[in-house]
Design a protein around this motif. Structure first.
Motif, mmCIF file in Angstrom:
data_model
loop_
_atom_site.group_PDB
_atom_site.id
_atom_site.type_symbol
_atom_site.label_atom_id
_atom_site.label_comp_id
_atom_site.label_asym_id
_atom_site.label_seq_id
_atom_site.Cartn_x
_atom_site.Cartn_y
_atom_site.Cartn_z
ATOM 1 N N GLU A 183 -24.588 -7.874 13.176
ATOM 2 C CA GLU A 183 -25.377 -9.089 13.801
ATOM 3 C C GLU A 183 -26.127 -9.725 12.638
ATOM 4 N N VAL A 184 -25.881 -11.172 12.622
ATOM 5 C CA VAL A 184 -26.404 -11.957 11.645
ATOM 6 C C VAL A 184 -27.266 -13.058 12.222
ATOM 7 N N GLY A 185 -28.360 -13.236 11.498
ATOM 8 C CA GLY A 185 -29.499 -14.152 11.701
ATOM 9 C C GLY A 185 -29.670 -14.922 10.948
ATOM 10 N N PHE A 186 -29.877 -16.446 11.040
ATOM 11 C CA PHE A 186 -30.237 -17.415 10.183
ATOM 12 C C PHE A 186 -31.712 -18.101 10.723
ATOM 13 N N ALA A 187 -32.348 -18.819 9.766
ATOM 14 C CA ALA A 187 -33.419 -19.773 10.175
ATOM 15 C C ALA A 187 -33.705 -20.821 8.987
ATOM 16 N N ILE A 188 -33.681 -21.878 9.341
ATOM 17 C CA ILE A 188 -34.095 -22.958 8.251
ATOM 18 C C ILE A 188 -35.359 -23.714 8.636
ATOM 19 N N HIS A 189 -36.165 -23.643 7.582
ATOM 20 C CA HIS A 189 -37.547 -24.510 7.702
ATOM 21 C C HIS A 189 -37.034 -26.087 8.220
ATOM 22 N N PRO A 190 -37.869 -26.304 8.861
ATOM 23 C CA PRO A 190 -37.709 -27.503 9.625
ATOM 24 C C PRO A 190 -37.730 -28.670 8.755
ATOM 25 N N ASP A 191 -38.212 -28.764 7.527
ATOM 26 C CA ASP A 191 -38.300 -29.764 6.549
ATOM 27 C C ASP A 191 -36.885 -29.680 5.973
ATOM 28 N N HIS A 192 -36.004 -28.790 5.884
ATOM 29 C CA HIS A 192 -34.767 -28.790 5.142
ATOM 30 C C HIS A 192 -33.514 -28.780 6.391
#
Length: 85
Positions: free
Chosen positions: A14-23
């Motif tokens: 299982e993979v998960g990702f998150a990008i900061h809203p500024d990027h």
């Protein structure tokens, strides 16, 4: 900028990702997902790669579909399960 993780369990990863809203919207997410998938495939060869995303997060869903994930299931908790065929 963000983070990614891979959690192996049996024949699945299982993979998960998150990008900061500024990027967001700058290609960072696409780059991160593609690089992560390349590494997961090398480390966990033959395993099914899957992820879960909130059903209202259409931006992430479009990204996952663009790199080849397909929707597998909609869960009662409001998440959508995607799998890499």
């Amino acid at each position: 900028i963000g983070y990614c993780q891979a959690t192996p369990s049996g024949k699945e990863v299982e993979v998960g990702f998150a990008i900061h809203p500024d990027h967001q919207g700058r290609g960072c997410g696409s780059f991160m997902v593609r690089e992560m998938l390349e590494n997961v495939r090398m480390l966990y060869h033959g395993c099914v790669v899957m992820l879960k995303v909130k059903k209202d997060n259409r931006r992430a869903q479009r990204l996952y579909e663009k790199v080849g994930f397909v929707e597998k299931e909609r869960m009662s908790d409001g998440k959508v399960v995607y799998e890499m065929p």
